[in-house]
Design a protein around this motif. Structure first.
Motif, short mmCIF file in Angstrom:
data_model
loop_
_atom_site.label_atom_id
_atom_site.label_comp_id
_atom_site.label_asym_id
_atom_site.label_seq_id
_atom_site.Cartn_x
_atom_site.Cartn_y
_atom_site.Cartn_z
N VAL A 1 0.84 -1.21 0.00
CA VAL A 1 0.00 0.00 0.00
C VAL A 1 0.88 1.26 0.00
CG1 VAL A 1 -1.71 1.33 1.31
CG2 VAL A 1 -1.96 -1.15 1.09
N TYR B 1 -5.18 3.53 1.11
CA TYR B 1 -4.13 4.55 0.96
C TYR B 1 -3.21 4.52 2.17
CZ TYR B 1 -7.35 6.67 -2.41
OH TYR B 1 -8.19 6.89 -3.47
N ARG C 1 -8.95 3.69 4.53
CA ARG C 1 -9.79 2.95 3.57
C ARG C 1 -10.90 3.87 3.11
NH1 ARG C 1 -12.12 -2.39 5.12
NH2 ARG C 1 -13.23 -1.18 6.68
N ILE D 1 -3.09 2.84 7.54
CA ILE D 1 -3.68 3.07 6.22
C ILE D 1 -5.04 3.75 6.39
CG2 ILE D 1 -2.56 1.06 5.17
CD1 ILE D 1 -5.34 -0.33 5.21
N ARG E 1 -10.69 1.31 -1.44
CA ARG E 1 -9.35 1.65 -1.93
C ARG E 1 -8.53 1.99 -0.70
NH1 ARG E 1 -6.87 2.81 -6.75
NH2 ARG E 1 -8.84 2.58 -7.84
N GLY F 1 -3.14 4.83 -4.22
CA GLY F 1 -3.79 3.80 -3.45
C GLY F 1 -3.99 2.55 -4.29
#
Ligand code: SF4
Length: 146
Positions: A15, A68, A54, A52, A66, A22
């Motif tokens: 990631v 990121y 989402r 991360i 997705r 992303g």
């Protein structure tokens, strides 16, 4: 099947490498050879750990996420044009002396220029196109009984 911690590490690494683009959750699990159930658990875990972000995304009629990275590693490109790197006063520069980053105009200019390079220039207005504001004004004028 890989251990969950290994999978978390691999997923996070992947990631982070996708940067600002992303990656779709499904693509990530396919890439790592994990099941979607295991993948979902890992992505939730990474989100809970604050590693991360989402975001829901509609893909081919189905909702997915997705992923990121929350933090990206710093790149050497971000400082390659810093004036301090080639400054002849570098060895004498110190916040407690007269030659100081606190009062250096070259450093200040460089810092102020950061981010401006990425900003897209504002296009010149097309004189043949009437702005919305002007259009609204002309409508308002046509409705004005005076
Ligand atoms: S802060 Fe200014 S004087 Fe100090 S090293 Fe950087 S460019 Fe040189």
């Amino acid at each position: 099947m890989p251990k969950r911690n290994d999978l978390e590490q691999k997923a996070l690494h992947y990631v982070v490498n996708t940067g600002y683009q992303g990656v779709l959750q499904s693509d990530l699990w396919r890439e790592l050879g994990a099941s979607s159930r295991e993948g979902s658990r890992v992505s939730i875990k990474l989100e809970e750990k604050g590693l991360i972000r989402r975001e829901r995304e509609l893909q081919e009629g189905r909702w997915t996420y997705r992923l990121y990275p929350k933090r990206l590693p710093a790149s050497i490109q971000t400082i390659v044009d810093c004036p301090c790197l080639l400054c002849p006063d570098n060895a004498r520069c110190d916040p407690t002396t007269a030659i100081s980053p606190k009062s250096c105009p070259r450093l200040t200019d460089w810092i102020l220029s950061l981010g401006k390079e990425d900003a897209a220039p504002t296009p010149a207005p097309d004189p043949s196109v009437q702005s919305t504001e002007e259009a609204d004004d002309s409508v308002a004028e046509s409705l004005d009984p005076r």
